[in-house]
Every structure is written in C-alpha cells, then in structure tokens.
Design a protein around this motif. Sequence first.
Motif, PDB file in Angstrom:
ATOM      1  N   GLU A 344       0.836  -1.202   0.000  1.00 21.89           N
ATOM      2  CA  GLU A 344       0.000   0.000   0.000  1.00 21.89           C
ATOM      3  C   GLU A 344       0.870   1.251   0.000  1.00 21.89           C
ATOM      4  OE1 GLU A 344      -2.737   1.323   3.447  1.00 21.89           O
ATOM      5  OE2 GLU A 344      -3.936   0.019   2.154  1.00 21.89           O
ATOM      6  N   TYR A 345       1.930   1.204   0.764  1.00 16.57           N
ATOM      7  CA  TYR A 345       2.867   2.327   0.779  1.00 16.57           C
ATOM      8  C   TYR A 345       3.467   2.556  -0.610  1.00 16.57           C
ATOM      9  CZ  TYR A 345       3.146   2.809   5.926  1.00 16.57           C
ATOM     10  OH  TYR A 345       2.886   3.055   7.255  1.00 16.57           O
ATOM     11  N   LEU A 346       3.785   1.466  -1.296  1.00 17.04           N
ATOM     12  CA  LEU A 346       4.384   1.583  -2.624  1.00 17.04           C
ATOM     13  C   LEU A 346       3.460   2.294  -3.608  1.00 17.04           C
ATOM     14  CD1 LEU A 346       6.085  -1.910  -3.054  1.00 17.04           C
ATOM     15  CD2 LEU A 346       7.235   0.307  -3.042  1.00 17.04           C
ATOM     16  N   ALA A 347       2.163   2.112  -3.452  1.00 22.83           N
ATOM     17  CA  ALA A 347       1.214   2.666  -4.411  1.00 22.83           C
ATOM     18  C   ALA A 347       1.203   4.190  -4.414  1.00 22.83           C
ATOM     19  CB  ALA A 347      -0.192   2.148  -4.107  1.00 22.83           C
ATOM     20  N   THR A 348       1.586   4.811  -3.291  1.00 24.09           N
ATOM     21  CA  THR A 348       1.485   6.260  -3.196  1.00 24.09           C
ATOM     22  C   THR A 348       2.586   6.997  -3.936  1.00 24.09           C
ATOM     23  OG1 THR A 348       2.859   6.451  -1.216  1.00 24.09           O
ATOM     24  CG2 THR A 348       0.517   5.970  -0.881  1.00 24.09           C
ATOM     25  N   GLY A 349       3.749   6.374  -4.062  1.00 24.27           N
ATOM     26  CA  GLY A 349       4.899   7.060  -4.644  1.00 24.27           C
ATOM     27  C   GLY A 349       5.603   7.991  -3.679  1.00 24.27           C
ATOM     28  N   LEU A 350       5.139   8.065  -2.432  1.00 23.27           N
ATOM     29  CA  LEU A 350       5.767   8.917  -1.425  1.00 23.27           C
ATOM     30  C   LEU A 350       7.032   8.263  -0.861  1.00 23.27           C
ATOM     31  CD1 LEU A 350       2.594   9.996   0.599  1.00 23.27           C
ATOM     32  CD2 LEU A 350       3.937  11.442  -0.949  1.00 23.27           C
ATOM     33  N   PRO A 351       7.930   9.055  -0.288  1.00 18.90           N
ATOM     34  CA  PRO A 351       9.118   8.481   0.359  1.00 18.90           C
ATOM     35  C   PRO A 351       8.725   7.511   1.472  1.00 18.90           C
ATOM     36  CG  PRO A 351       9.357  10.851   0.099  1.00 18.90           C
ATOM     37  CD  PRO A 351       7.941  10.528  -0.260  1.00 18.90           C
ATOM     38  N   ILE A 352       9.542   6.471   1.655  1.00 16.82           N
ATOM     39  CA  ILE A 352       9.295   5.448   2.665  1.00 16.82           C
ATOM     40  C   ILE A 352      10.537   5.311   3.542  1.00 16.82           C
ATOM     41  CG2 ILE A 352       8.806   3.005   3.102  1.00 16.82           C
ATOM     42  CD1 ILE A 352       7.482   2.923   0.305  1.00 16.82           C
ATOM     43  N   VAL A 353      10.360   5.429   4.854  1.00 18.17           N
ATOM     44  CA  VAL A 353      11.439   5.156   5.801  1.00 18.17           C
ATOM     45  C   VAL A 353      11.188   3.777   6.408  1.00 18.17           C
ATOM     46  CG1 VAL A 353      12.600   5.846   7.922  1.00 18.17           C
ATOM     47  CG2 VAL A 353      11.750   7.593   6.348  1.00 18.17           C
ATOM     48  N   SER A 354      12.109   2.853   6.214  1.00 13.11           N
ATOM     49  CA  SER A 354      11.981   1.505   6.763  1.00 13.11           C
ATOM     50  C   SER A 354      12.568   1.464   8.162  1.00 13.11           C
ATOM     51  CB  SER A 354      12.703   0.491   5.869  1.00 13.11           C
ATOM     52  OG  SER A 354      11.882   0.086   4.800  1.00 13.11           O
ATOM     53  N   VAL A 355      11.701   1.427   9.149  1.00 14.11           N
ATOM     54  CA  VAL A 355      12.138   1.297  10.544  1.00 14.11           C
ATOM     55  C   VAL A 355      12.010  -0.174  10.924  1.00 14.11           C
ATOM     56  CG1 VAL A 355      11.848   2.171  12.895  1.00 14.11           C
ATOM     57  CG2 VAL A 355      11.255   3.623  10.947  1.00 14.11           C
ATOM     58  N   HIS A 356      12.883  -0.972  10.349  1.00  6.42           N
ATOM     59  CA  HIS A 356      12.887  -2.413  10.622  1.00  6.42           C
ATOM     60  C   HIS A 356      14.258  -2.981  10.282  1.00  6.42           C
ATOM     61  CE1 HIS A 356      12.660  -3.319   6.302  1.00  6.42           C
ATOM     62  NE2 HIS A 356      11.655  -2.456   6.218  1.00  6.42           N
ATOM     63  N   ASP A 357      14.503  -4.172  10.751  1.00 10.70           N
ATOM     64  CA  ASP A 357      15.774  -4.830  10.497  1.00 10.70           C
ATOM     65  C   ASP A 357      16.027  -4.925   8.989  1.00 10.70           C
ATOM     66  OD1 ASP A 357      17.918  -6.746  11.915  1.00 10.70           O
ATOM     67  OD2 ASP A 357      17.336  -7.625  10.004  1.00 10.70           O
ATOM     68  N   PRO A 358      17.232  -4.595   8.516  1.00 14.69           N
ATOM     69  CA  PRO A 358      17.509  -4.647   7.076  1.00 14.69           C
ATOM     70  C   PRO A 358      17.302  -6.022   6.451  1.00 14.69           C
ATOM     71  CG  PRO A 358      19.221  -3.405   8.215  1.00 14.69           C
ATOM     72  CD  PRO A 358      18.360  -4.028   9.283  1.00 14.69           C
ATOM     73  N   GLU A 359      17.345  -7.091   7.273  1.00 13.50           N
ATOM     74  CA  GLU A 359      17.194  -8.442   6.741  1.00 13.50           C
ATOM     75  C   GLU A 359      15.744  -8.850   6.526  1.00 13.50           C
ATOM     76  OE1 GLU A 359      19.708 -10.468   5.704  1.00 13.50           O
ATOM     77  OE2 GLU A 359      20.893  -8.658   6.035  1.00 13.50           O
ATOM     78  N   ASN A 360      14.787  -8.034   6.952  1.00 10.45           N
ATOM     79  CA  ASN A 360      13.373  -8.376   6.739  1.00 10.45           C
ATOM     80  C   ASN A 360      13.076  -8.593   5.267  1.00 10.45           C
ATOM     81  OD1 ASN A 360      13.233  -7.543   9.466  1.00 10.45           O
ATOM     82  ND2 ASN A 360      11.080  -7.013   9.212  1.00 10.45           N
ATOM     83  N   ALA A 361      12.120  -9.479   4.997  1.00 17.50           N
ATOM     84  CA  ALA A 361      11.730  -9.743   3.612  1.00 17.50           C
ATOM     85  C   ALA A 361      11.153  -8.501   2.944  1.00 17.50           C
ATOM     86  CB  ALA A 361      10.714 -10.884   3.565  1.00 17.50           C
ATOM     87  N   ALA A 362      10.667  -7.552   3.731  1.00 16.48           N
ATOM     88  CA  ALA A 362      10.155  -6.307   3.151  1.00 16.48           C
ATOM     89  C   ALA A 362      11.239  -5.571   2.383  1.00 16.48           C
ATOM     90  CB  ALA A 362       9.593  -5.412   4.254  1.00 16.48           C
ATOM     91  N   SER A 363      12.486  -5.733   2.787  1.00 14.89           N
ATOM     92  CA  SER A 363      13.598  -5.086   2.079  1.00 14.89           C
ATOM     93  C   SER A 363      13.718  -5.612   0.653  1.00 14.89           C
ATOM     94  CB  SER A 363      14.910  -5.314   2.835  1.00 14.89           C
ATOM     95  OG  SER A 363      14.869  -4.721   4.117  1.00 14.89           O
ATOM     96  N   ASP A 364      13.401  -6.899   0.458  1.00 12.82           N
ATOM     97  CA  ASP A 364      13.454  -7.481  -0.888  1.00 12.82           C
ATOM     98  C   ASP A 364      12.442  -6.818  -1.810  1.00 12.82           C
ATOM     99  OD1 ASP A 364      15.363  -9.249   0.086  1.00 12.82           O
ATOM    100  OD2 ASP A 364      13.893 -10.815   0.528  1.00 12.82           O
TER     101      ASP A 364
END
Length: 434
Positions: A344-364
Amino acid sequence: MLYVAWGFPPCRGGGVYRALATANRFAALGWKVTVLTADRETFHRFTGADLTLEERVDPSIEVVRVPFDWPILEADLRRWSKRRALNPKVWSKWRTKQDHVPFPETGYGPWRSVIEKAADRIHKAHKVDLTVATANPNVAFTPAYLLHKKYGVPYVMDYRDAWLLDVFTGDRLHEPKSRAARWEKKLVDSAREIWFVNDPIRDWHEKLYPAHAHKMHTVSNGFDADLVPDTTDRGPAGDRPLTFGYVGTVSPKVPLTEFVEGWQLARSQSGELDGAKAKIYGYLGYYAQPRADMLATINKATDDGVSYEGPVGKAEIARAYDEFDVQLLMLGKGRYVTSGKVFEYLATGLPIVSVHDPENAASDVLRGHPLWFPVTDVTPEAIAAALIEAAHAARTADEGIRAKAREFGASYRRDLQLDPRIESLAASVQGVAA
C-alpha cells in the motif's frame, strides 16, 4: 469456490485485506464464491470491527457465518463459570488442553467441528469445485481437507503467515512428530496448491517438503487498486512543516520505542524536521483496547510532534495518507516478515522510511525504489539518519523521481499477484472453464 477464512469483514485484522481481495477476485473472474467465516459478534467483541470493509464485499458472494467461541478472552465476568472465577489460572490451563483435543491450536481447536459441518452442508446444497482456505488460524484448513477426503474436492492452502515457522526468529515452532507437524504434512500431501506471501517463507517450506515444492507458489499481498490513496504527484513539500505517517497495527514486535527516540534525535539534529509531526494510525496491539505501554511511549513524545490518531477504516484510509509527506514502515524483526502494508505504501509514490531490520523480507520488495530510506540497524541513531534523509527528499524530489517511484509500486497491484494462480486453477479444476 468455497473460501474459508476466520477473519473476514467486518474483522479489522491485517489478514482480512488478503481474504477480502481473494474472494472478490475469484468472483470478478466468474467464480460463484461462498465464504465460510466467523459471526460478526466475534469481531465486535474481541478484535475490533471495520464496518466499511463489509461494503467492499462483492454482492455476488454468499457469506456464511458460523458461531465462534473464544472463552479465554471473555472479559464479562457474568459469563464466567464458578470454577473459572474461583481459580482463573487453573481454568486457563484446563481450557488450553481442551482446545487442543479436536485440533492442535489454542483458542481455535474447537471451531473445527463447527466449520467442517458447515462446509459439508454447503457442498451438499451447491457442489463445491474448489476450496481455498487461508490461515491463520490453521484450523481453517480442516474443512478443505474434509471435502477433499469425502468428495474429492481439490483445495488450496493460503498461508498469510506460517504454522511451523516463527517468522520473526526463524526458529521451528513445533517438533517433527508433534500433532501440528503431522497435521500440516497430511494437508500438504493432499493440497492442489500452497500459497505463501513471500519467497523466504516459500523457500523454507520447499526444503521441508521437497516432494511438494512444485505445488508451492509465492502470491504476494499487493495493494488493492480501489482502496489505495491518491497516487497523483503532489510535488515537493517545500519549506512547510512535514508530516510523517504510519498506518497499521503496532504489534509488540514493532520497534516503537526506538522509533520515538530516533524521531526525537532527528528533530534535534536537522532543521528540515522543524515543526514536523509523526502521526500513528491503527491499533496499538492486537485488540480493540490500545496497549497502555505503547500509548505511554507515544504520549511521552507529544511535545516532539508524535501523536496517536487511533484506527482508521480501510475505505477512509486515503484521508490519512493525504496528510503524509513521508511514510513510516515500522515492522518487527524477521527474515520472513514482509507485511501487507508495504504494498500500500508503494502505491502512493511517497518516500518510505523503513524502521525495521535490514534483513526483513520487506527489504526485498522495496529494493530499487527511488525514494526508499532504510535504516542500517534498528537504533535511534540509524533511525534518525534515515528520517533526515527522507525529510530532505520530501522537500526536494522532482517530478521525475516521484514518477519512477509510482511506476515501481504499480507492479505490485494485488490482482496482478492473484490472477495467474486463479487462471491456472480454473484450467485445472474439473467442471470449471478456464
């Protein structure tokens, strides 16, 4: 198609969006869909309800609701037995053991007989060609298995999470000879397909069940095109105070304290965050009542612009996103953790700050996004650095970069994730035209 899901609108849990979208997409592609789920009172009393979601259910879908008892969460003392009132701890241990008699899942085991009987009635009334069951709870798989063994109906296991795998630690949750492991093995053995939300979870299961790897597919969550916020270019923020925002459930795994400390540090280090606000929408914890410790953490930073805005209905979510200049993706640690929120965040085109461990699958998922600002580690200092970078981008990113960000996100539309699997099932299921 019979779709079995414990959490279906008006349930407000995170997995409900996948359930709603899956049922709706099957209906849109010409299937006659019946949903088997819990009664509305379950969600109103225990998890919180989002009434706006019921309006999104395709009108052609028949929703069959059956009772669900959750005595362990019963807070009304008038409904307690005398035995429970006299010794709550002993009663709780006894109740947990009772739950596991029909099915090895605390809280949900007794639901097995209810949903199996309902599925059998549904099939006798209107022959089911395919069952899709989504977990958790994993007891939702049992009606699919029953219809397969009794009538030969093929079924799909759709995992929003995992049963034997702790997606946060990577540890195995149940021993190979446990009832849970034996149940999963026989379900996997008989399934037509098994869906997972990301590649790391699928890879783990392929290694566990190599003979069934060909049945396993990654079906990412994606975003719902009719529910996403406005994706038109809003342009640079300029000199006005910025608004950072989070939308979603704040689970106990989320690094909320580290974020708040990082936010305060960033405000003290950069003039680009002068007057900035951090708004948190959603539930604090898994239940309707906000967790007191989380609320206290947020309230301590009120003077620094951090605020808790409460839950927001999915259908009104665009209103929240319209305020944001930067999105906060706060997740618990885990190689197998993606979260549906990232799409859902990706759909907006707005900047995203990832406050999570870099190894999370979300990073992929986010890797390659031109306005993605990941932390190097989950510390206040690293979080502050990412927040400052994102603030600068919100003020300066030109139309070209923002267009690339929206284009990157568009490929994760949910129907693009679901359609290949639905089309394949239509071609393989007897009696259903492709």
